[in-house]
Design an enzyme around this catalytic site. Structure first.
Site, PDB file in Angstrom:
ATOM      1  N   GLU A 247     109.637   7.757  63.001  1.00 25.40           N
ATOM      2  CA  GLU A 247     110.031   8.416  61.756  1.00 25.40           C
ATOM      3  C   GLU A 247     109.001   9.458  61.329  1.00 25.40           C
ATOM      4  OE1 GLU A 247     111.299   4.017  61.377  1.00 25.40           O
ATOM      5  OE2 GLU A 247     109.791   5.214  62.417  1.00 25.40           O
TER       6      GLU A 247
ATOM      7  N   CYS B 231     106.551   2.913  57.559  1.00 26.11           N
ATOM      8  CA  CYS B 231     107.489   4.039  57.666  1.00 26.11           C
ATOM      9  C   CYS B 231     108.418   4.104  56.457  1.00 26.11           C
ATOM     10  CB  CYS B 231     108.295   3.921  58.952  1.00 26.11           C
ATOM     11  SG  CYS B 231     107.298   4.224  60.430  1.00 26.11           S
TER      12      CYS B 231
ATOM     13  N   TRP C  52     112.522  -3.507 107.489  1.00 27.51           N
ATOM     14  CA  TRP C  52     112.795  -2.503 106.457  1.00 27.51           C
ATOM     15  C   TRP C  52     114.306  -2.385 106.270  1.00 27.51           C
ATOM     16  CZ3 TRP C  52     109.378  -0.925 103.151  1.00 27.51           C
ATOM     17  CH2 TRP C  52     109.740   0.099 102.269  1.00 27.51           C
TER      18      TRP C  52
ATOM     19  N   THR D  39     104.075 -12.398 101.333  1.00 26.72           N
ATOM     20  CA  THR D  39     104.466 -10.986 101.267  1.00 26.72           C
ATOM     21  C   THR D  39     103.260 -10.086 101.510  1.00 26.72           C
ATOM     22  OG1 THR D  39     106.277 -11.448  99.740  1.00 26.72           O
ATOM     23  CG2 THR D  39     105.459  -9.196  99.790  1.00 26.72           C
TER      24      THR D  39
ATOM     25  N   LEU E 269     101.822  -1.370  97.501  1.00 28.07           N
ATOM     26  CA  LEU E 269     102.227  -1.612  96.110  1.00 28.07           C
ATOM     27  C   LEU E 269     101.746  -0.513  95.170  1.00 28.07           C
ATOM     28  CD1 LEU E 269     101.542  -5.470  95.916  1.00 28.07           C
ATOM     29  CD2 LEU E 269     103.687  -4.316  96.504  1.00 28.07           C
TER      30      LEU E 269
ATOM     31  N   ARG F 137     102.615   6.014  95.409  1.00 28.75           N
ATOM     32  CA  ARG F 137     102.176   7.174  96.196  1.00 28.75           C
ATOM     33  C   ARG F 137     103.263   8.223  96.434  1.00 28.75           C
ATOM     34  NH1 ARG F 137     102.824   2.651  98.910  1.00 28.75           N
ATOM     35  NH2 ARG F 137     104.123   2.564 100.781  1.00 28.75           N
TER      36      ARG F 137
ATOM     37  N   GLY G 217     107.457 -12.808  97.482  1.00 29.87           N
ATOM     38  CA  GLY G 217     108.586 -13.005  98.356  1.00 29.87           C
ATOM     39  C   GLY G 217     109.610 -13.953  97.760  1.00 29.87           C
TER      40      GLY G 217
ATOM     41  N   LEU H 159     110.010 -15.373  93.905  1.00 24.57           N
ATOM     42  CA  LEU H 159     111.183 -14.974  93.133  1.00 24.57           C
ATOM     43  C   LEU H 159     111.989 -16.185  92.675  1.00 24.57           C
ATOM     44  CD1 LEU H 159     112.237 -11.977  95.387  1.00 24.57           C
ATOM     45  CD2 LEU H 159     111.616 -11.782  92.963  1.00 24.57           C
TER      46      LEU H 159
END
Length: 333
Positions: free
Chosen positions: A46, A82, A166, A192, A200, A203, A278, A282
């Protein structure tokens, strides 16, 4: 209100544990000022919208309507309330997408403004407002917003047991690097880091690298891995007692409980966390219920055997097709 939400999203992770908020000031169907909360601790949406109004339009503010994607704050924190800015500018109408879930606000600002004679409308594009605020809700619980991400073959495998496979195309790879630039931390398990040996990083796109977080109880096995041998920031977490130097650090965590882990990461400043694998890691977060969003990358490749992809019960928000890959965006039910 749609413009408010578009503006709010521009802040990305810069707001850290604060909510993403956008504001638009409208005079007779013409936008005369707009703004968003740009960074943690900085002016709110705001205030930035009022500052955006040019000199010729300043006299129109009191006759304008301000649209805000989240209930304006009414508390003194890192910035003044605000609601004070709204009242001092003579605004007579405020349109809000959703109320602020923060217990210190949670409708108090709406009541304050109404008590001062301001017309307040709530509930415009409410579903989009709630979606925008999902990371903030997770942070209110003192944990990061958790995004699960994995790729799987057409026949439901994440890869082989002993070597990297992949599965996605180069365009999706660039997109996943963009996702990394939008988070504070990226987490993978020991296998992993050892088998896939990922960097990770971001790039392939502009943007800061997230903090790399590796769950491991066998740090010595990772000494030749990319995440151990380069000079980028990496946090190793496990039940071993290690003292690391330079860009590497180690956190001794006696429990593998996701709730305790997320609490520790939040204390370290991780507001948004992506878990890239991995399968075991998960599945642990899925079974515990500590996830907020999943991004499942589906390939047309079949590999017939290997590591089974997690099974997810959730609400499919949308699908994105990128050449021969499909990305499914899923939220918990």
């Amino acid at each position: 209100m749609q413009r408010c939400i578009e503006l709010a999203r521009k802040a990305g992770k810069a707001v850290k544990s604060n909510p993403q908020v956008g504001a638009v000031i409208v005079y007779k169907d013409r936008i005369i000022g707009e703004g968003y909360h740009k960074q943690y601790g900085g002016p709110h949406a705001e205030v930035n919208a009022f500052a955006d109004v040019n000199a010729d339009d300043q006299s129109l503010i009191a006759e304008s309507t301000i649209y805000v994607s989240l209930e304006p704050c009414c508390i003194h924190s890192k910035t003044p309330p605000c609601t004070d800015a709204i009242l001092s500018h003579g605004i007579k109408k405020v349109v809000v997408s959703i109320a602020d879930p923060n217990d210190r606000i949670d409708g108090n600002s709406i009541k304050l403004l109404r008590d001062k004679g301001v017309e307040v409308i709530v509930g415009v594009l409410e579903e989009q407002g709630h979606q925008l605020l999902r990371p903030f809700r997770a942070n209110l619980n003192k944990r990061p917003y958790v995004i699960l991400k994995w790729a799987q073959s057409k026949d439901g495998y994440m890869g082989k047991n002993d070597h990297q496979v992949w599965l996605t195309n180069p365009y999706v790879k660039v997109k996943t690097h963009l996702w990394r630039s939008e988070i504070d931390g990226i987490l993978v398990g020991h296998n992993t880091a050892l088998i896939d040996d990922p960097a990770l990083t971001t790039r392939l796109v502009p943007g800061d690298n997230p903090l790399r977080i590796i769950l491991t109880n066998k740090l010595v096995e990772l000494e030749n891995s990319e995440v151990y041998s380069d000079d980028l920031r990496t946090l190793f977490i496990g039940n071993e007692d290690h003292s690391l130097e330079g860009s590497k650090s180690h956190l001794h965590l006696g429990s593998s409980d996701p709730k305790e882990l997320l609490s520790k990461l939040y204390e370290l400043g991780i507001s948004r966390l992506m878990i890239e694998g991995g399968a075991k890691t998960l599945k642990k977060f899925i079974s515990s219920g500590f996830w907020d969003e999943a991004r499942v990358l589906k390939s047309q490749i079949t590999i017939e055997s290997g590591v089974k992809a997690p099974q997810l019960s959730g609400r499919l928000l949308c699908k994105e097709i990128i050449h021969d890959n499909i990305i499914e965006y899923v939220q918990p039910l």
